[in-house]
Design a protein around this motif. Structure first.
Motif: not given
Length: 162
Positions: A75-102
């Motif tokens: 448990a992070l202290p109040k006001g701190q947030y944890f994000f991770v980054v990954t790449r998603i790909r759509d049905q056309h093969g287009v990729e984009e890096q995204v933040f995921i709020s864990v």
């Protein structure tokens, strides 16, 4: 698909504002405003070059991820947030890096919500539930109320390219 693509490089500027925090529908905690993305128009060769140049920073992020994950699990202290980054790909093969709020990490799977504006991929949207294997993690960041960050190795590198 054209020879030039808009590749969204998610670069965190830690725009956490407690007065503008949005309530996350899956958490009892307030969520920060979404990260700011910077798009770059790059051709396929440039994309390959940037992806290749990111490898040492991805390696550093993955090596330090277990410690960040432990902090989040305790448990992070109040006001701190944890994000991770990954790449998603759509049905056309287009990729984009995204933040995921864990929201959850269990059995090697990270579950959370896409937490940035999407520019390239279709079929995804802001705050959409998304899960992926920890092995596909590109980066992580813990944001603090004072604007400081832990992690964000890839994001800081990409920001330096501007």
């Amino acid at each position: 698909m054209t020879n030039t693509l808009l590749v969204t490089i998610a670069v965190f500027f830690a725009l956490i504002s407690t007065s503008q925090a949005a309530k996350n529908s899956t958490s009892n905690q307030a969520s920060p405003t979404r990260p700011v993305d910077q798009g770059m128009y790059l051709n396929t060769q440039q994309i390959k070059k940037i992806y290749s140049s990111m490898k040492p920073y991805i390696k550093k992020a993955r090596a330090s991820y277990p410690d960040a994950k432990k902090k989040w699990e305790q448990a992070l202290p109040k006001g701190q947030y944890f994000f991770v980054v990954t790449r998603i790909r759509d049905q056309h093969g287009v990729e984009e890096q995204v933040f995921i709020s864990v929201n959850e990490i269990k059995h090697g799977i990270i579950k959370g919500y896409i937490f940035n504006k999407l520019n390239n991929v279709s079929g995804y949207e802001f705050k959409q539930a998304y899960s992926f294997p920890e092995s596909e993690l590109i980066d992580w960041v813990i944001t603090k109320p004072n604007g400081e960050q832990e992690g964000n190795f890839v994001g800081k590198y990409l920001s330096s390219l501007r």
